[in-house]
Design an enzyme around this catalytic site. Structure first.
Site, short mmCIF file in Angstrom:
data_model
loop_
_atom_site.label_atom_id
_atom_site.label_comp_id
_atom_site.label_asym_id
_atom_site.label_seq_id
_atom_site.Cartn_x
_atom_site.Cartn_y
_atom_site.Cartn_z
CD GLU A 1 7.88 5.19 -9.23
OE1 GLU A 1 7.62 4.07 -8.72
OE2 GLU A 1 9.04 5.64 -9.35
NE ARG B 1 11.50 1.46 -3.18
CZ ARG B 1 10.62 2.44 -3.04
NH1 ARG B 1 10.18 2.77 -1.84
NH2 ARG B 1 10.19 3.11 -4.07
CD GLU C 1 2.05 -5.35 6.71
OE1 GLU C 1 0.95 -5.89 6.98
OE2 GLU C 1 3.13 -5.73 7.19
#
Length: 430
Positions: free
Chosen positions: A64, A273, A315
């Site tokens: 987000e 993640r 990154e």
């Protein structure tokens, strides 16, 4: 009256859950220590130096924050003297805010949705407006903000069929919460219709497009791309498997075994993640016999290294620039996938698993323009075979790589502008 009673019940229930919320934060901090830091912010107690009277923009986590980068940047340019506070829920989101905006914004965690936590938070910041994204609907925070005359804007409104069915069971609380917003900007016509079906006031809702298309390459990303490229010592084909969840890595590594038979110098870059899974993913790679390099050790990725684990934060985007092909994680299970527009920005061919339910409209556009390949098989064994075949076909054809990449990039550029429209709407409310 029914809404007031429902809100009162919700507040009482959430108050009772506060000790459990505190305990869950402590448990989460076992693997990720950042969850036990700045704990006061979770309960609405903010740093003394925080300034009041500005605009709050909430971005739950990393995805987000990245999606709102253009919106926040344009807001800072338009209102350079206004205090902008960006809130998140996760430490990784917090780190991303600091990397992207530094001292240009105030940053803190959004408080738990309890009466006292929210009251302390709003009393300190006294915002003129609050901006939420997609389906961030916190009944208590939104109710208290509305009661204090704070302007409320929901941007990039997203309401899937599944979410709508769930919310209908709580319509007595959710529908009035939606109608507390001064404006709901939906990312597509389908989402607009879902909000109306849930009872949203048609006068409050409009379609403004998807802010996730408003991504761009800046000097910081280019510098980071160059930095990462210097770690890869030899020129090789590179397969990036991005934003992985548990189970994604096993599918990718099994497919990688097959790929190495025809492409022995292929480098696999895995980008998990969640930071708390870095060590688990490293152990999985080593257990399967792969020669592993880790970003955190700063070691060079020499020709004998088969897998490079990006156990770092912030990154992913520049890593996509290094890829020959990108596969988005979260699409092989019930997660619903992650943003395929990030590799599209670099004109990279993209492959995803069967479940991209979080990006239905984006997928429709990419598929229509032949800018993505989606696997069809739901069985893990067959999906591994399908994945290795698709990746092989792409890597052995420069023309396929170029065509897929350019088609995906065209979808991105043709759909930009939602951030500017959202900023314009916010300024209109103010």
């Amino acid at each position: 009256m029914r809404y007031q009673l429902s809100l009162m019940l919700y507040r009482l229930v959430f108050l009772g859950l506060l000790p459990i919320a505190w305990l869950l934060l402590q448990l989460r901090s076992i693997k990720q220590k950042a969850y036990r830091q700045r704990i006061g912010e979770r309960f609405g107690f903010l740093p003394r130096q925080f300034k009041a009277g500005g605009i709050i923009v909430h971005a739950a986590s990393v995805g987000e924050v990245i999606a709102l980068k253009s919106f926040i940047s344009q807001l800072l340019e338009t209102k350079p003297n206004r205090v902008i506070t960006v809130t998140t829920f996760t430490p990784t989101g917090s780190e991303q805010v600091k990397k992207l905006f530094g001292e240009r914004v105030q940053h803190c965690y959004l408080p738990l949705d309890s009466t006292f936590c929210v009251a302390a938070f709003l009393n300190k910041l006294k915002p003129q407006a609050m901006v939420f994204m997609e389906t961030e609907l916190w009944p208590n925070l939104i109710a208290q903000s509305a009661e204090q005359g704070i302007k409320l804007l929901l941007i990039n409104g997203r309401l899937s069929q599944k979410s709508m069915d769930s919310y209908r069971k709580l319509a007595w609380l959710i529908t009035p919460t939606i109608n507390r917003f001064d404006k709901v900007l939906c990312q597509s016509q389908v989402n607009y219709e879902h909000f109306l079906a849930l009872g949203a006031d048609v006068a409050r809702c409009k379609v403004s497009g998807n802010v996730k298309f408003d991504i761009s390459v800046n000097q910081t990303i280019e510098d980071k791309q160059q930095e990462l490229a210097e770690f890869v010592v030899t020129e090789r084909l590179i397969w990036v498997v991005a934003s992985t969840h548990k189970g994604d890595e096993s599918i990718a590594l099994n497919a990688f075994t097959e790929l190495l038979k025809s492409l022995p110098q292929l480098l696999l870059i895995i980008v998990p993640r969640h930071p708390e899974r870095f060590n688990d993913v490293a152990s999985l790679c080593l257990a399967q016999g792969y020669n592993l390099a880790r970003r955190s050790t700063q070691e060079k990725v020499t020709s004998d290294k088969q897998v490079w684990l990006l156990d770092s934060l912030g990154e992913l985007l520049p890593t996509c620039a290094l890829a020959s092909v990108v596969t988005m994680g979260g699409s092989f299970s019930d997660i619903g996938g992650h943003n395929p527009l990030e590799p599209a920005l670099f004109k990279k061919p993209i492959v995803v698993g069967p479940n991209m339910s979080n990006f239905v409209e984006v997928m429709q556009q990419l598929i229509a323009e032949q800018g993505i390949i989606q696997l069809t098989d739901q069985d893990n064994v067959d999906m591994t075979d399908e994945l290795s075949k698709v990746i092989t076909d792409i890597l052995l054809s420069e023309k396929t790589q170029q065509t897929l990449g350019e088609n995906a990039y065209r979808v991105v550029t043709q759909n930009q502008g939602a951030s500017a429209r959202s900023v314009k709407q916010l300024l209109k409310l103010l």
